[in-house]
Design a protein around this motif. Sequence first.
Motif, mmCIF file in Angstrom:
data_model
loop_
_atom_site.group_PDB
_atom_site.id
_atom_site.type_symbol
_atom_site.label_atom_id
_atom_site.label_comp_id
_atom_site.label_asym_id
_atom_site.label_seq_id
_atom_site.Cartn_x
_atom_site.Cartn_y
_atom_site.Cartn_z
ATOM 1 N N MET A 35 5.265 10.629 -47.875
ATOM 2 C CA MET A 35 6.015 9.436 -47.523
ATOM 3 C C MET A 35 5.909 9.204 -46.018
ATOM 4 O O MET A 35 6.159 10.105 -45.228
ATOM 5 N N SER A 36 5.532 8.017 -45.611
ATOM 6 C CA SER A 36 5.445 7.720 -44.182
ATOM 7 C C SER A 36 6.808 7.252 -43.673
ATOM 8 O O SER A 36 7.610 6.687 -44.415
ATOM 9 N N SER A 37 7.052 7.505 -42.400
ATOM 10 C CA SER A 37 8.330 7.135 -41.800
ATOM 11 C C SER A 37 8.317 5.686 -41.346
ATOM 12 O O SER A 37 7.349 5.237 -40.727
ATOM 13 N N PRO A 38 9.396 4.952 -41.575
ATOM 14 C CA PRO A 38 9.486 3.594 -41.064
ATOM 15 C C PRO A 38 9.868 3.563 -39.583
ATOM 16 O O PRO A 38 9.863 2.506 -38.955
ATOM 17 N N ILE A 39 10.184 4.735 -39.012
ATOM 18 C CA ILE A 39 10.584 4.816 -37.604
ATOM 19 C C ILE A 39 9.337 4.904 -36.737
ATOM 20 O O ILE A 39 8.485 5.764 -36.952
ATOM 21 N N GLN A 40 9.252 4.025 -35.771
ATOM 22 C CA GLN A 40 8.095 4.003 -34.887
ATOM 23 C C GLN A 40 8.208 5.079 -33.821
ATOM 24 O O GLN A 40 9.309 5.432 -33.401
ATOM 25 N N ARG A 41 7.079 5.577 -33.346
ATOM 26 C CA ARG A 41 7.049 6.590 -32.284
ATOM 27 C C ARG A 41 6.978 5.904 -30.929
ATOM 28 O O ARG A 41 6.089 6.178 -30.120
ATOM 29 N N ARG A 42 7.912 4.999 -30.697
ATOM 30 C CA ARG A 42 7.991 4.251 -29.443
ATOM 31 C C ARG A 42 9.428 4.277 -28.954
ATOM 32 O O ARG A 42 10.345 4.026 -29.725
ATOM 33 N N VAL A 43 9.608 4.559 -27.678
ATOM 34 C CA VAL A 43 10.952 4.554 -27.095
ATOM 35 C C VAL A 43 11.275 3.136 -26.656
ATOM 36 O O VAL A 43 10.505 2.512 -25.915
ATOM 37 N N GLY A 44 12.401 2.630 -27.108
ATOM 38 C CA GLY A 44 12.813 1.278 -26.747
ATOM 39 C C GLY A 44 13.619 1.234 -25.472
ATOM 40 O O GLY A 44 13.353 0.433 -24.582
ATOM 41 N N GLN A 45 14.627 2.116 -25.373
ATOM 42 C CA GLN A 45 15.502 2.095 -24.200
ATOM 43 C C GLN A 45 16.120 3.467 -24.004
ATOM 44 O O GLN A 45 16.459 4.154 -24.963
ATOM 45 N N VAL A 46 16.276 3.836 -22.751
ATOM 46 C CA VAL A 46 16.944 5.077 -22.363
ATOM 47 C C VAL A 46 18.272 4.679 -21.730
ATOM 48 O O VAL A 46 18.325 3.773 -20.894
#
Length: 121
Positions: A1-12
């Motif tokens: 199963m692939s994750s729907p969560i992207q490996r990108r940081v949006g905000q810190v």
Amino acid sequence: MSSPIQRRVGQVFVPVSDMPAAIRWYADLLDFEPGAASHEGTIFDVPTDGETRLALDANRPDVVASGPPRFFLWTDDMVATVQHLRALGVTITSEVEDIGSVFFVQFEDPDGNALMVCQRA
């Protein structure tokens, strides 16, 4: 199963206790024009280059700043960076370290948040 969560940081988010003082400190550190906080004075979006955003967050004044830096900022000139930090009276918490791929220095903001600047080797 692939994750729907992207490996990108949006905000810190960086927790701060005194928003106006934090805005001034980060403005001096990163050379931008200070502005007004949003969300009833509890969030300030620091101008950044690139996709990842940086926000000062005064919603949780009870957060204790401890541990290692949770993100780092880039520089192309570590010597000038350290001189800039010293000129601003910033608390520098490490020597410049060379770990092969990068040089880095660690320091603290007025709330004791651990910050880091890296330069590619």
